[in-house]
Design a protein around this motif. Structure first.
Motif, PDB file in Angstrom:
ATOM      1  N   TYR A   1      34.570  26.506  34.448  1.00 10.27           N
ATOM      2  CA  TYR A   1      34.910  26.942  33.091  1.00 10.27           C
ATOM      3  C   TYR A   1      34.713  25.799  32.090  1.00 10.27           C
ATOM      4  O   TYR A   1      34.171  26.009  31.006  1.00 10.27           O
ATOM      5  CB  TYR A   1      36.359  27.439  33.023  1.00 10.27           C
ATOM      6  CG  TYR A   1      36.498  28.928  33.244  1.00 10.27           C
ATOM      7  CD1 TYR A   1      36.076  29.824  32.285  1.00 10.27           C
ATOM      8  CD2 TYR A   1      37.085  29.424  34.394  1.00 10.27           C
ATOM      9  CE1 TYR A   1      36.217  31.191  32.467  1.00 10.27           C
ATOM     10  CE2 TYR A   1      37.224  30.781  34.594  1.00 10.27           C
ATOM     11  CZ  TYR A   1      36.794  31.661  33.623  1.00 10.27           C
ATOM     12  OH  TYR A   1      36.930  33.010  33.805  1.00 10.27           O
TER      13      TYR A   1
ATOM     14  N   ILE B   1      38.286  37.556  39.109  1.00  9.97           N
ATOM     15  CA  ILE B   1      37.233  38.161  39.928  1.00  9.97           C
ATOM     16  C   ILE B   1      36.590  37.105  40.816  1.00  9.97           C
ATOM     17  O   ILE B   1      36.338  37.339  42.004  1.00  9.97           O
ATOM     18  CB  ILE B   1      36.192  38.875  39.037  1.00  9.97           C
ATOM     19  CG1 ILE B   1      36.819  40.127  38.421  1.00  9.97           C
ATOM     20  CG2 ILE B   1      34.935  39.227  39.825  1.00  9.97           C
ATOM     21  CD1 ILE B   1      36.000  40.763  37.324  1.00  9.97           C
ATOM     22  N   PHE B   2      36.331  35.915  40.245  1.00  3.71           N
ATOM     23  CA  PHE B   2      35.777  34.823  41.058  1.00  3.71           C
ATOM     24  C   PHE B   2      36.724  34.463  42.208  1.00  3.71           C
ATOM     25  O   PHE B   2      36.286  34.215  43.327  1.00  3.71           O
ATOM     26  CB  PHE B   2      35.505  33.582  40.212  1.00  3.71           C
ATOM     27  CG  PHE B   2      34.233  33.637  39.427  1.00  3.71           C
ATOM     28  CD1 PHE B   2      33.055  34.104  39.977  1.00  3.71           C
ATOM     29  CD2 PHE B   2      34.208  33.207  38.106  1.00  3.71           C
ATOM     30  CE1 PHE B   2      31.876  34.145  39.249  1.00  3.71           C
ATOM     31  CE2 PHE B   2      33.043  33.239  37.365  1.00  3.71           C
ATOM     32  CZ  PHE B   2      31.877  33.714  37.942  1.00  3.71           C
TER      33      PHE B   2
ATOM     34  N   VAL C   1      37.532  37.352  34.416  1.00  6.83           N
ATOM     35  CA  VAL C   1      36.370  36.817  35.128  1.00  6.83           C
ATOM     36  C   VAL C   1      36.815  35.776  36.157  1.00  6.83           C
ATOM     37  O   VAL C   1      36.340  35.774  37.300  1.00  6.83           O
ATOM     38  CB  VAL C   1      35.345  36.218  34.133  1.00  6.83           C
ATOM     39  CG1 VAL C   1      34.274  35.420  34.849  1.00  6.83           C
ATOM     40  CG2 VAL C   1      34.715  37.325  33.304  1.00  6.83           C
TER      41      VAL C   1
ATOM     42  N   LEU D   1      39.434  38.478  28.835  1.00  4.37           N
ATOM     43  CA  LEU D   1      38.157  38.551  29.561  1.00  4.37           C
ATOM     44  C   LEU D   1      37.896  37.275  30.348  1.00  4.37           C
ATOM     45  O   LEU D   1      37.433  37.332  31.494  1.00  4.37           O
ATOM     46  CB  LEU D   1      37.013  38.828  28.591  1.00  4.37           C
ATOM     47  CG  LEU D   1      36.917  40.252  28.062  1.00  4.37           C
ATOM     48  CD1 LEU D   1      35.852  40.352  26.980  1.00  4.37           C
ATOM     49  CD2 LEU D   1      36.621  41.227  29.187  1.00  4.37           C
ATOM     50  N   PHE D   2      38.198  36.112  29.738  1.00  2.00           N
ATOM     51  CA  PHE D   2      38.042  34.852  30.470  1.00  2.00           C
ATOM     52  C   PHE D   2      38.920  34.856  31.728  1.00  2.00           C
ATOM     53  O   PHE D   2      38.482  34.463  32.809  1.00  2.00           O
ATOM     54  CB  PHE D   2      38.424  33.654  29.596  1.00  2.00           C
ATOM     55  CG  PHE D   2      37.367  33.241  28.616  1.00  2.00           C
ATOM     56  CD1 PHE D   2      36.059  33.035  29.012  1.00  2.00           C
ATOM     57  CD2 PHE D   2      37.687  33.028  27.290  1.00  2.00           C
ATOM     58  CE1 PHE D   2      35.079  32.639  28.108  1.00  2.00           C
ATOM     59  CE2 PHE D   2      36.724  32.627  26.379  1.00  2.00           C
ATOM     60  CZ  PHE D   2      35.424  32.435  26.788  1.00  2.00           C
TER      61      PHE D   2
END
Length: 117
Positions: free
Chosen positions: A35, A19-20, A16, A12-13
């Protein structure tokens, strides 16, 4: 089960972050700094420790985990040494990770050669 939790949370990290990279104009360097800072902030408000206990390496290995380690090291050093600990705690707590990054980065730079495109 621990492996599955670590894989899901770590994934998940990464998702994300991807996606960024895909959907914003943020550079990867800014995302990486984000992060680390988020790990520090989540540690400061007490949310990262339960996540790290639940997900194990899925939460401690990514850059948010580095931020968490920085925050906890500084907190511990300030408790022991006062204000001076705010300057020394982060480095002493993360020295192993910083050293590994320098050693492996240097080794890769010596072994491989960059090519012009």
């Amino acid at each position: 089960m621990d492996y599955i939790k670590a894989f899901i949370i770590g994934g998940l990290f990464c998702a994300v972050g991807q996606i960024f990279i895909d959907k914003t104009k943020l550079t990867p360097a800014k995302i990486l700094v984000g992060y680390v800072v988020s790990g520090v902030i989540l540690s400061a408000v007490g949310l990262y420790k339960p996540l790290a206990e639940f997900a194990g390496a899925g939460a401690t290995v990514p850059l948010t985990g580095f931020g968490h380690t920085l925050a906890m090291s500084v907190k511990e050093a300030v408790d022991q040494h006062g204000l001076l600990g705010a300057f020394t705690g982060g480095l002493s707590g993360t020295a192993g990770g910083i050293t590994a990054a320098i050693v492996f980065g240097t080794a890769v730079a010596l072994i491989f050669r960059s090519h012009k495109k």
